[in-house]
Design a protein around this motif. Sequence first.
Motif, PDB file in Angstrom:
ATOM      1  N   VAL A 152      -5.347  19.147   6.380  1.00  0.00           N
ATOM      2  CA  VAL A 152      -6.680  19.655   6.721  1.00  0.00           C
ATOM      3  C   VAL A 152      -6.556  20.965   7.488  1.00  0.00           C
ATOM      4  CG1 VAL A 152      -8.727  19.216   8.129  1.00  0.00           C
ATOM      5  CG2 VAL A 152      -7.806  17.405   6.684  1.00  0.00           C
ATOM      6  N   GLU A 153      -5.624  21.016   8.453  1.00  0.00           N
ATOM      7  CA  GLU A 153      -5.435  22.231   9.243  1.00  0.00           C
ATOM      8  C   GLU A 153      -5.017  23.400   8.359  1.00  0.00           C
ATOM      9  OE1 GLU A 153      -3.392  25.304  11.367  1.00  0.00           O
ATOM     10  OE2 GLU A 153      -2.377  23.848  10.090  1.00  0.00           O
ATOM     11  N   GLU A 154      -4.089  23.148   7.421  1.00  0.00           N
ATOM     12  CA  GLU A 154      -3.616  24.222   6.546  1.00  0.00           C
ATOM     13  C   GLU A 154      -4.710  24.677   5.585  1.00  0.00           C
ATOM     14  OE1 GLU A 154      -0.078  22.900   4.633  1.00  0.00           O
ATOM     15  OE2 GLU A 154       1.200  23.393   6.341  1.00  0.00           O
ATOM     16  N   VAL A 155      -5.453  23.718   5.037  1.00  0.00           N
ATOM     17  CA  VAL A 155      -6.518  24.065   4.096  1.00  0.00           C
ATOM     18  C   VAL A 155      -7.610  24.857   4.803  1.00  0.00           C
ATOM     19  CG1 VAL A 155      -8.380  23.101   2.683  1.00  0.00           C
ATOM     20  CG2 VAL A 155      -6.075  22.166   2.505  1.00  0.00           C
ATOM     21  N   TYR A 156      -7.948  24.445   6.015  1.00  0.00           N
ATOM     22  CA  TYR A 156      -9.007  25.143   6.757  1.00  0.00           C
ATOM     23  C   TYR A 156      -8.584  26.570   7.086  1.00  0.00           C
ATOM     24  CZ  TYR A 156     -12.369  26.282  10.404  1.00  0.00           C
ATOM     25  OH  TYR A 156     -13.332  26.897  11.159  1.00  0.00           O
ATOM     26  N   SER A 157      -7.351  26.735   7.592  1.00  0.00           N
ATOM     27  CA  SER A 157      -6.906  28.075   7.984  1.00  0.00           C
ATOM     28  C   SER A 157      -6.651  28.968   6.771  1.00  0.00           C
ATOM     29  CB  SER A 157      -5.636  27.980   8.837  1.00  0.00           C
ATOM     30  OG  SER A 157      -4.594  27.364   8.116  1.00  0.00           O
ATOM     31  N   GLY A 158      -6.326  28.368   5.625  1.00  0.00           N
ATOM     32  CA  GLY A 158      -6.053  29.163   4.432  1.00  0.00           C
ATOM     33  C   GLY A 158      -7.133  29.060   3.373  1.00  0.00           C
ATOM     34  N   HIS A 159      -8.357  28.808   3.817  1.00  0.00           N
ATOM     35  CA  HIS A 159      -9.458  28.564   2.879  1.00  0.00           C
ATOM     36  C   HIS A 159      -9.697  29.761   1.956  1.00  0.00           C
ATOM     37  CE1 HIS A 159     -13.031  26.625   1.362  1.00  0.00           C
ATOM     38  NE2 HIS A 159     -13.760  27.680   1.653  1.00  0.00           N
ATOM     39  N   ASN A 160      -9.645  30.960   2.503  1.00  0.00           N
ATOM     40  CA  ASN A 160      -9.901  32.153   1.683  1.00  0.00           C
ATOM     41  C   ASN A 160      -8.853  32.315   0.585  1.00  0.00           C
ATOM     42  OD1 ASN A 160     -12.107  32.743   3.224  1.00  0.00           O
ATOM     43  ND2 ASN A 160     -11.045  34.193   4.557  1.00  0.00           N
ATOM     44  N   ILE A 161      -7.591  32.025   0.931  1.00  0.00           N
ATOM     45  CA  ILE A 161      -6.509  32.145  -0.053  1.00  0.00           C
ATOM     46  C   ILE A 161      -6.685  31.117  -1.166  1.00  0.00           C
ATOM     47  CG2 ILE A 161      -4.003  31.954  -0.379  1.00  0.00           C
ATOM     48  CD1 ILE A 161      -3.688  32.966   2.493  1.00  0.00           C
ATOM     49  N   ILE A 162      -7.068  29.906  -0.790  1.00  0.00           N
ATOM     50  CA  ILE A 162      -7.283  28.862  -1.795  1.00  0.00           C
ATOM     51  C   ILE A 162      -8.393  29.262  -2.751  1.00  0.00           C
ATOM     52  CG2 ILE A 162      -8.076  26.480  -2.097  1.00  0.00           C
ATOM     53  CD1 ILE A 162      -6.703  25.845   0.588  1.00  0.00           C
ATOM     54  N   LYS A 163      -9.463  29.825  -2.212  1.00  0.00           N
ATOM     55  CA  LYS A 163     -10.569  30.256  -3.062  1.00  0.00           C
ATOM     56  C   LYS A 163     -10.146  31.421  -3.960  1.00  0.00           C
ATOM     57  CE  LYS A 163     -14.521  29.196  -2.471  1.00  0.00           C
ATOM     58  NZ  LYS A 163     -15.380  28.194  -3.145  1.00  0.00           N
ATOM     59  N   ALA A 164      -9.363  32.331  -3.386  1.00  0.00           N
ATOM     60  CA  ALA A 164      -8.964  33.518  -4.146  1.00  0.00           C
ATOM     61  C   ALA A 164      -8.089  33.158  -5.335  1.00  0.00           C
ATOM     62  CB  ALA A 164      -8.240  34.505  -3.233  1.00  0.00           C
TER      63      ALA A 164
END
Length: 612
Positions: A235-247
């Motif tokens: 959850v911490e990694e997904v939250y902090s890297g949310h923009n990268i995941i979307k990109a």
Amino acid sequence: MSREQRRGPMGRGHGHGMGPGEKAKDFKGTIRKLVRYMSVYKIQMLFVLVFAVGGTIFNILGPKILGKATTEIFNGLVSKVSGTGGMDFEKIGRILLLTLGLYGVSAVFSFIQGYIMTGISQKTTYRFRKAISEKISRMPMRYFDKMTYGEVLSRVTNDVDTLGQSLNQSATQMITSVTQMVGVLIMMLSISPLMTLVALLMLPISVSMISLIMAKSQKYFRGQQEFLGNVNGQVEEVYSGHNIIKAFNKEEETIEAFEETNRKLYDSAWKSQFLSGMMMPIMQFVGNLGYAGVAILGGYLAIRKAIEVGDIQSFTQYVRNFTQPIQQVAQVANMLQSTAAASERVFEFLEEEEEDQTVPNPVSVDGLRGNVEFSHVHFGYNPDKIIINDFSANINEGQKIAIVGPTGAGKTTMIKLLMRFYDVNSGAILIDGHNVKDFNRSELRMMFGMVLQDTWLFHGSIRDNIRYGKLDASDEEVTAAAKAARVHRFVQTLPGGYDMELNEEATNVSQGQKQLLTIARAILADPKILILDEATSSVDTRTEIQIQKAMDTLMKGRTSFVIAHRLSTIRDADLILVMKDGDIVEQGTHEELIAKDGFYAELYNSQFEKTA
């Protein structure tokens, strides 16, 4: 944090996950550690013991005395029917008042022991959180290279919370349950040894069922805590890297990875909670068998005048009070599994190897000028894989040193070694002739100021973020540092000025302004040695010029190490160290290296060609 630093030598991973079928490594040893850790509260625990035992004893006496009231009522009814007398209401009233008084004292004692035990459990969790918080600052960087932030966070939150909650419930419940079992057994024997024997026949059945369930459930509790930490990490990694995941359109893969970990947590949590929840209905079933046996035998003995009618009522209550603590002990046993699993993870963290914070007769940082020497440095994140090979360089105070080279050449690693985030495998790093290992780490790092590619600002006012470089700085000093960093005018345009609150990720100011604020913080710290790690690589050219001017102000009179991919920004460096595959392949000024037409010239010209 640079890209090399963020990547780390071993990758970040999801922590050392543990399968749901694995048992606690050392249940007894962990409980012993926990008892020793709580030994500072032994006086309070003694009071808890006294009040818990006292409250239980008063509660146990109630049914026996209440049974006398039942006997009086029964005898009064028989006498009235036979015409030989009536009920003694005064005696019955005295018995009921005595019973009420006993239960009242028992309730007061239980309240007091609960109050004390709650304080002990909360103080214990407070000490654990404090110890973990202090431990984090003493941990070597290599630990965080292999552990996720969420996994570490789970030790501070979930594990300590689990420990505190289960500790508060299990400690007093164990005392009262054992006391109640012993006391009730004595009272049952005083009424009828034969009926007691019938009731005790249910005990082997209960114990065997409890043992079977405990053996099955124990292995799932640690798995539950482990996977809870893994879920937090994801959850911490997904939250902090949310923009990268979307990109990168990785939403589905991220959801699938989370669902897999969440499913494992669900499986271990479901099994552990289901098995622990089975104890109550099983124990109630066994208890009902005991009731049936006692009722039949009690009626027979009453007819034979072997016991009084009130004793049957008392004994029936005691049978319930005897099976109830067995159920409670079973529940406590399950809670202890959870306590041990959480405690083991907390103790594992607290017992991790630490950096040596102090050294005997440390060198003082006072009066040091900032001369740095790398002498035949060899280093590898893994001892069997050396990535820095025979690195040597001499830097004089006040010089601007540029470290250049392709990604993975070892540039950021050298800075980590200089600040003793890691220690060299062989060779030495000297500051003014003193080995960095001869300084206390905290004092050594006070000599350095850092401005990194990834700006770090915390949730708080702009003033407090700048003041982080020197906590006792006055408002005037903060403003002077901001002016030197060329960010003062921008701050004045913001609502609230220096008192404006930055949000959690500091996204309410631009990347360039964040960088200038970190430069202001470094200026306020007034370090002897400055480290600039790709500080302008993520901003536009115009902002880069502003940042470059601010950095020029910052670097005046200081030994400065500049890591830069844009070679045009370091042409005025006093010395350029060109790294490739962990080695310095060239060194000199910009003009000297261009004239050599070697690796640096190749890097510089390739950037120039791309720009052109």
